[in-house]
Design an enzyme around this catalytic site. Structure first.
Site, PDB file in Angstrom:
ATOM      1  N   HIS A 156       0.833  -1.221   0.000  1.00 56.53           N
ATOM      2  CA  HIS A 156       0.000   0.000   0.000  1.00 56.53           C
ATOM      3  C   HIS A 156       0.860   1.261   0.000  1.00 56.53           C
ATOM      4  O   HIS A 156       0.437   2.305   0.490  1.00 56.53           O
ATOM      5  CB  HIS A 156      -0.947   0.040   1.201  1.00 56.53           C
ATOM      6  N   SER A 277      15.552  21.049 -16.125  1.00 53.06           N
ATOM      7  CA  SER A 277      14.372  21.857 -16.425  1.00 53.06           C
ATOM      8  C   SER A 277      14.835  23.149 -17.081  1.00 53.06           C
ATOM      9  O   SER A 277      15.884  23.688 -16.736  1.00 53.06           O
ATOM     10  CB  SER A 277      13.625  22.165 -15.130  1.00 53.06           C
ATOM     11  N   LYS A 283      16.557  21.341 -10.942  1.00 50.84           N
ATOM     12  CA  LYS A 283      15.886  20.084 -11.264  1.00 50.84           C
ATOM     13  C   LYS A 283      16.783  19.041 -11.932  1.00 50.84           C
ATOM     14  O   LYS A 283      17.640  19.349 -12.740  1.00 50.84           O
ATOM     15  CB  LYS A 283      14.702  20.353 -12.213  1.00 50.84           C
ATOM     16  N   GLU A 290      10.023   8.024 -16.808  1.00 47.38           N
ATOM     17  CA  GLU A 290       8.683   8.534 -17.100  1.00 47.38           C
ATOM     18  C   GLU A 290       8.256   8.184 -18.528  1.00 47.38           C
ATOM     19  O   GLU A 290       7.100   7.844 -18.781  1.00 47.38           O
ATOM     20  CB  GLU A 290       8.640  10.046 -16.901  1.00 47.38           C
TER      21      GLU A 290
END
Ligand code: ARG
Length: 470
Positions: A156, A277, A283, A290
């Site tokens: 979970h 970024s 970043k 992804e």
């Protein structure tokens, strides 16, 4: 441009129809298989006395020249010639004359395209098998390095029980083993020779389909001509294999994203495998993970598209079947890219061992072990669960973790607690004690590593067999 099937037509094809009908833009990818298949067909026709031997020789030489031209970039593919089959055949006849016009004897584009797709798929299956093995090896290598690296296991997405990073990675290694097995199933479907089925109902010529199969290293020959030209199960099987593989890689991607966040901090991707970024200077993003996660949806889409395309088709060939290619090619490219980039990304990432160790020390993932401790002292598990649940609640209330509670306090919850409980709570001991078959214990992982090496060796042997049968 004159059509190879133009005899019964009195008008040129509408330009839009030419453009809509053509598949050359994408099926030119099959040029190598198309030409090798035609060479085998021509040799068989000559051997069986269906075309003159000299014509067979001219055809083979002409096709080899075309292959060389395509590979050298000296071949212009014509939309008006629809597909790879007619582009190659028209050029052949243009070059060698009459003999070229005999090549299509006892053959249709329906069995020809099926042959090309089977051959092409076998080649890709072998390449993907190699990439898959390399990715598995990378997981095994990193796992072996982290056989003692403790981390929380999650259910979970809540910290559940202590495990090792090795155990976590080995879970993916096991998924990939199943993917490999499914890939071999794809090979089974692809390794079946359809040529000689003609358009639908075979041919009146005394062809030798088994000779073509032997020339092209096929293990089996379709034994029903209608099935041979309309079967796309092997494409669907490939897409289903690809979907499942992407699903596994997507789950790993999700973990890579989580683990490389500041909140987890378990890993850091190598600079060569992350991106920045344009606005936020600080970043470092896990774009590769992804993208693999994102591209998974697209591969599922190809599977769905092919299932739907096939579902309403009466036997045998229908032009709808031309739609089998783009999704399949895209799935091939997507999984090959994903496997290749993932292998290196995994091998180069930094594992923050301390961060993982910390996460497993400052938490309650050892609670089950405390319950097991009480069970070993004689308490039934249900009661032990209840007692430890109360200890956890008490610890939370007092802003402590289980090892920080004193023995006196523990005694309030059960007389069975003794000073050895501290040992039972140490994450290292928790893991070491989970010796059940397949558990995370260090000794169990050692066995898994040994099995893993054997699995890889067996897969490499299988790969060599596939490569020998392309
Ligand atoms: N380009 C076609 C395909 O990919 C080849 C077979 C065409 N056959 C035909 N009778 N139109 O499916």
């Amino acid at each position: 441009m004159a059509k190879l099937w133009g005899g019964r037509f009195s008008k040129n094809t509408n330009e839009l129809v030419d453009a809509f009908n053509a598949s050359i833009d994408f099926d030119k990818r099959l040029y190598n298989e198309d030409i090798r298949g035609s060479i085998a067909h021509a040799k068989m026709l000559a051997k069986c006395g269906i075309i003159p031997v000299e014509d067979g020789e001219k055809i083979v030489a002409g096709l080899k020249d075309i292959l060389a031209d395509i590979e050298a970039g000296n071949f212009s593919f014509e939309v008006a010639l629809e597909d790879i089959h007619m582009n190659v055949e028209a050029r052949l006849t243009e070059r060698i004359g009459q003999a070229g016009a005999r090549l299509h004897t006892a053959r249709s584009r329906n069995d020809q395209v099926a042959l090309d797709m089977h051959m092409y798929m076998k080649r890709e299956v072998a390449e993907i098998a190699e990439l898959l093995i390399n990715f598995e090896k990378a997981l095994l290598t990193v796992a072996k390095k982290h056989d003692k690296t403790l981390m929380p296991g999650y259910t979970h997405l809540q910290r559940a029980q202590p495990i090792t990073f090795a155990h976590h990675l080995l879970a993916y290694f096991n998924m990939l083993q199943r993917d490999f097995r499914r890939l071999l199933g794809v090979w089974e479907g692809a390794d079946m020779m359809p040529l000689g089925a003609g358009a639908i109902a075979g041919t009146t010529f005394p062809i030798d389909r088994h000779d073509v199969a032997a020339q092209l290293n096929f293990g089996k020959v379709y034994c029903n001509s209608m099935d041979a030209v309309s079967d796309r199960d092997y494409v669907i099987e490939f897409l289903s294999f690809a979907s499942m593989l992407m699903m596994h890689m997507s789950r790993l991607s999700e973990e890579i994203c989580l683990w490389s966040s500041t909140e987890f901090g378990f890993i850091e991707l190598d600079d060569a495998f992350a991106t920045g970024s344009s606005m936020m200077p600080q970043k470092k993003n896990p774009d590769i993970a992804e993208l693999v996660r994102g591209k998974t949806g697209r591969v599922y889409g190809h599977l769905q598209a092919m299932l739907v395309t096939a579902k309403g088709l009466p036997l045998t060939y229908n032009k709808d079947l031309q739609e089998d290619k783009e999704g399949f090619f895209d799935a091939v490219d997507t999984i090959k890219f994903s496997l290749a980039v993932y292998r290196d990304m995994i091998l180069t990432m930094t594992v923050n061992v301390d961060k993982m160790q910390q996460a497993v020390s400052k938490d309650f993932s050892n609670a089950t072990d405390l319950a097991d401790y009480l069970v070993r002292k004689g308490l039934p598990f249900r009661q032990a669960h209840e007692v430890v649940g109360k200890c956890v609640a008490y610890a939370i209330l007092n802003d402590k973790f289980l090892p920080e509670i004193s023995l006196e306090e523990y005694k309030e919850f059960s007389e069975l607690f003794e000073s050895d409980l501290l040992e039972a709570l140490k994450p290292y001991n928790c893991v070491a004690a989970r010796k059940s078959y397949g558990g995370p214990a260090f000794t169990e992982n050692e066995k898994q590593f040994a099995i893993g090496d054997e699995v890889i060796a067996a897969q490499e042997k299988t790969l060599a067999e596939l490569q020998a049968n392309l």
